[in-house]
Design an enzyme around this catalytic site. Structure first.
Site, PDB file in Angstrom:
ATOM      1  CB  SER A 146      -0.863  -0.012   1.273  1.00 29.38           C
ATOM      2  OG  SER A 146      -1.397   1.254   1.568  1.00 29.38           O
ATOM      3  CE1 TYR A 159      -3.862   0.505   3.985  1.00 29.92           C
ATOM      4  CE2 TYR A 159      -5.230  -1.398   4.461  1.00 29.92           C
ATOM      5  CZ  TYR A 159      -4.590  -0.588   3.557  1.00 29.92           C
ATOM      6  OH  TYR A 159      -4.662  -0.865   2.208  1.00 29.92           O
TER       7      TYR A 159
HETATM    8  P1  NAP Z   1     -11.995  -4.984  -0.638  1.00 31.21           P
HETATM    9  O1  NAP Z   1     -12.791  -4.503  -1.787  1.00 31.21           O
HETATM   10  O2  NAP Z   1     -12.321  -4.532   0.745  1.00 31.21           O
HETATM   11  O3  NAP Z   1     -11.945  -6.620  -0.670  1.00 31.21           O
HETATM   12  C1  NAP Z   1     -11.283  -7.285   0.357  1.00 31.21           C
HETATM   13  C2  NAP Z   1     -11.454  -8.770   0.131  1.00 31.21           C
HETATM   14  O4  NAP Z   1     -10.741  -9.463   1.156  1.00 31.21           O
HETATM   15  C3  NAP Z   1     -12.901  -9.226   0.197  1.00 31.21           C
HETATM   16  O5  NAP Z   1     -13.131 -10.218  -0.779  1.00 31.21           O
HETATM   17  C4  NAP Z   1     -13.003  -9.853   1.590  1.00 31.21           C
HETATM   18  O6  NAP Z   1     -13.996 -10.852   1.625  1.00 31.21           O
HETATM   19  C5  NAP Z   1     -11.594 -10.441   1.744  1.00 31.21           C
HETATM   20  N1  NAP Z   1     -11.196 -10.633   3.150  1.00 31.21           N
HETATM   21  C6  NAP Z   1     -11.247  -9.720   4.139  1.00 31.21           C
HETATM   22  N2  NAP Z   1     -10.851 -10.287   5.293  1.00 31.21           N
HETATM   23  C7  NAP Z   1     -10.544 -11.583   5.017  1.00 31.21           C
HETATM   24  C8  NAP Z   1     -10.083 -12.675   5.794  1.00 31.21           C
HETATM   25  N3  NAP Z   1      -9.866 -12.560   7.113  1.00 31.21           N
HETATM   26  N4  NAP Z   1      -9.867 -13.861   5.189  1.00 31.21           N
HETATM   27  C9  NAP Z   1     -10.095 -14.003   3.865  1.00 31.21           C
HETATM   28  N5  NAP Z   1     -10.540 -13.003   3.054  1.00 31.21           N
HETATM   29  C10 NAP Z   1     -10.757 -11.805   3.651  1.00 31.21           C
HETATM   30  O7  NAP Z   1     -10.453  -4.597  -0.836  1.00 31.21           O
HETATM   31  P2  NAP Z   1      -9.649  -4.000  -2.090  1.00 31.21           P
HETATM   32  O8  NAP Z   1      -9.806  -2.537  -2.125  1.00 31.21           O
HETATM   33  O9  NAP Z   1      -9.930  -4.825  -3.300  1.00 31.21           O
HETATM   34  O10 NAP Z   1      -8.147  -4.280  -1.567  1.00 31.21           O
HETATM   35  C11 NAP Z   1      -7.547  -5.554  -1.722  1.00 31.21           C
HETATM   36  C12 NAP Z   1      -6.172  -5.468  -1.099  1.00 31.21           C
HETATM   37  O11 NAP Z   1      -5.474  -4.333  -1.637  1.00 31.21           O
HETATM   38  C13 NAP Z   1      -6.206  -5.233   0.409  1.00 31.21           C
HETATM   39  O12 NAP Z   1      -5.095  -5.906   0.996  1.00 31.21           O
HETATM   40  C14 NAP Z   1      -5.997  -3.719   0.537  1.00 31.21           C
HETATM   41  O13 NAP Z   1      -5.415  -3.377   1.783  1.00 31.21           O
HETATM   42  C15 NAP Z   1      -5.042  -3.476  -0.578  1.00 31.21           C
HETATM   43  N6  NAP Z   1      -4.990  -2.109  -1.095  1.00 31.21           N
HETATM   44  C16 NAP Z   1      -6.145  -1.492  -1.487  1.00 31.21           C
HETATM   45  C17 NAP Z   1      -6.038  -0.200  -2.037  1.00 31.21           C
HETATM   46  C18 NAP Z   1      -7.243   0.580  -2.499  1.00 31.21           C
HETATM   47  O14 NAP Z   1      -7.102   1.804  -2.714  1.00 31.21           O
HETATM   48  N7  NAP Z   1      -8.398  -0.032  -2.659  1.00 31.21           N
HETATM   49  C19 NAP Z   1      -4.794   0.391  -2.185  1.00 31.21           C
HETATM   50  C20 NAP Z   1      -3.663  -0.278  -1.727  1.00 31.21           C
HETATM   51  C21 NAP Z   1      -3.783  -1.551  -1.202  1.00 31.21           C
HETATM   52  P3  NAP Z   1     -14.702 -11.246   3.056  1.00 31.21           P
HETATM   53  O15 NAP Z   1     -15.050  -9.947   3.730  1.00 31.21           O
HETATM   54  O16 NAP Z   1     -15.878 -12.078   2.721  1.00 31.21           O
HETATM   55  O17 NAP Z   1     -13.682 -12.026   3.815  1.00 31.21           O
HETATM   56  C1  GCO Z   2      -6.945   5.202   3.246  1.00 31.58           C
HETATM   57  C2  GCO Z   2      -7.065   4.290   2.052  1.00 31.58           C
HETATM   58  C3  GCO Z   2      -5.695   3.803   1.643  1.00 31.58           C
HETATM   59  C4  GCO Z   2      -5.813   2.805   0.527  1.00 31.58           C
HETATM   60  C5  GCO Z   2      -4.489   2.295   0.101  1.00 31.58           C
HETATM   61  C6  GCO Z   2      -3.579   3.356  -0.411  1.00 31.58           C
HETATM   62  O1  GCO Z   2      -7.858   5.198   4.089  1.00 31.58           O
HETATM   63  O2  GCO Z   2      -5.940   5.917   3.295  1.00 31.58           O
HETATM   64  O3  GCO Z   2      -7.931   3.211   2.333  1.00 31.58           O
HETATM   65  O4  GCO Z   2      -5.035   3.252   2.735  1.00 31.58           O
HETATM   66  O5  GCO Z   2      -6.578   1.712   0.907  1.00 31.58           O
HETATM   67  O6  GCO Z   2      -3.890   1.512   1.069  1.00 31.58           O
HETATM   68  O7  GCO Z   2      -2.455   2.717  -0.991  1.00 31.58           O
END
Ligand code: NAP
Ligand code: GCO
Length: 265
Positions: A146, A159
């Site tokens: 992230s 986080y």
């Molecule tokens: P999301 O839409 O919230 O989806 C998260 C997924 O993880 C869901 O399918 C959820 O399903 C599953 N999950 C959560 N807790 C779990 C557990 N204990 N065991 C198994 N599965 C679990 O997230 P996203 O935005 O696609 O992000 C995916 C990854 O990228 C995360 O690691 C997030 O931190 C990272 N990320 C996101 C962003 C962003 O801007 N969106 C940026 C940087 C990094 P269930 O709830 O059914 O378990």
């Molecule tokens: C926040 C956001 C970010 C993104 C991502 C950025 O609240 O700042 O959720 O943390 O999820 O991790 O890279």
């Protein structure tokens, strides 16, 4: 050099939490490159939602209900994946949660849960697949880090601590298992439009954009939020033979945000 370097034909790819969002896009990219797809979520309804989406995209994915923080459940899930699909060649530690609470108001239990899912879960899943990867001469592990692997901001202490730790876990897996031809790298997405960031993009009662939405647009040289599709190419690259000599690195897919001090007011 040929395009075969980017092929994933015959590989089994396990993407945790890949029912939708970033994990789904990565798994879809892997399927398009020839991989067999397995994924898990902690809830049956999310697995069902994912299976429906994969089927609609013509992808024969297998889904498992498994909480990545439950080591016994993960070990059993990996056993089932191996029996039903094949040994895991590519693991993407994507499952993650966030709790946006000011640190002084955050219960330690909430802090621990975020660390448990976002960091310990990656440790548990990686530990479950590394022995088989060693036996078979190598494998790929990709941890979804992230911006918060590098930066802090208000309300995301747990986080940021988890994602900072995930950066170092990535480097340590690379250090400990690189000799077995296991490549462990990270992808650091910028701000991506998914359900996880939806609260940061909500249209305000007066119809204006969320202040944080406007802030991210101003801080991102690309001038936009990322999409899950922006991560498909980088994820294929790190899962393929094209990156066999890359280990312990975090590839930031952020539209330039980490490099930019910000526009003069
Ligand atoms: P999301 O839409 O919230 O989806 C998260 C997924 O993880 C869901 O399918 C959820 O399903 C599953 N999950 C959560 N807790 C779990 C557990 N204990 N065991 C198994 N599965 C679990 O997230 P996203 O935005 O696609 O992000 C995916 C990854 O990228 C995360 O690691 C997030 O931190 C990272 N990320 C996101 C962003 C962003 O801007 N969106 C940026 C940087 C990094 P269930 O709830 O059914 O378990
Ligand atoms: C926040 C956001 C970010 C993104 C991502 C950025 O609240 O700042 O959720 O943390 O999820 O991790 O890279």
């Amino acid at each position: 050099m040929t395009d075969e370097m980017f092929s994933l034909k015959g590989k089994t790819a396990w993407v945790t939490g890949a029912a939708y969002g970033i994990g789904y896009a990565i798994a879809k990219a892997y399927a398009l490159c020839g991989a067999k797809i397995v994924f898990n979520c902690s809830r049956q309804e999310t697995v069902d939602r994912g299976l429906k989406a994969y089927a609609e995209d013509g992808i024969d994915a297998k889904g498992y209900v498994c909480d990545v923080t439950d080591e016994q459940a993960v070990q059993e899930c990996v056993k089932r994946i191996t029996e039903e699909v094949g040994p895991v060649d590519i693991l993407v530690n994507n499952a993650g949660i966030i709790k946006r609470i000011p640190m002084t108001e955050m219960d330690a239990a909430d802090f621990r849960r975020v660390i448990d899912v976002d960091l310990t879960g990656a440790f548990i899943a990686s530990k479950a697949v590394i022995p088989s990867m060693i036996e078979r001469g190598g494998g790929k592990i990709i941890n979804i880090c992230s911006m918060m692997s590098e930066l802090g901001r208000e309300t995301v202490s747990a986080y940021a601590a988890a994602k900072g730790g995930l950066k170092m876990l990535t480097r340590n897996i690379a250090s400990e298992y690189g000799a077995y031809q296991i490549c462990c790298n990270g992808i650091g997405p910028g701000y991506i439009a998914t359900e996880q960031t939806a609260p940061l993009r909500e249209i305000q009662p007066d119809g204006s954009r969320h202040p944080f939405d406007r802030f991210i647009i101003s801080k991102t040289p690309a001038g936009r939020w990322g999409t899950p599709e922006d991560l498909m190419g980088p994820a294929v690259f790190l899962a393929s033979a094209a990156s066999d000599f890359i280990n312990g690195q975090i590839l930031y897919v952020d539209g330039g945000i980490l490099s930019y001090i910000g526009r003069q007011p």
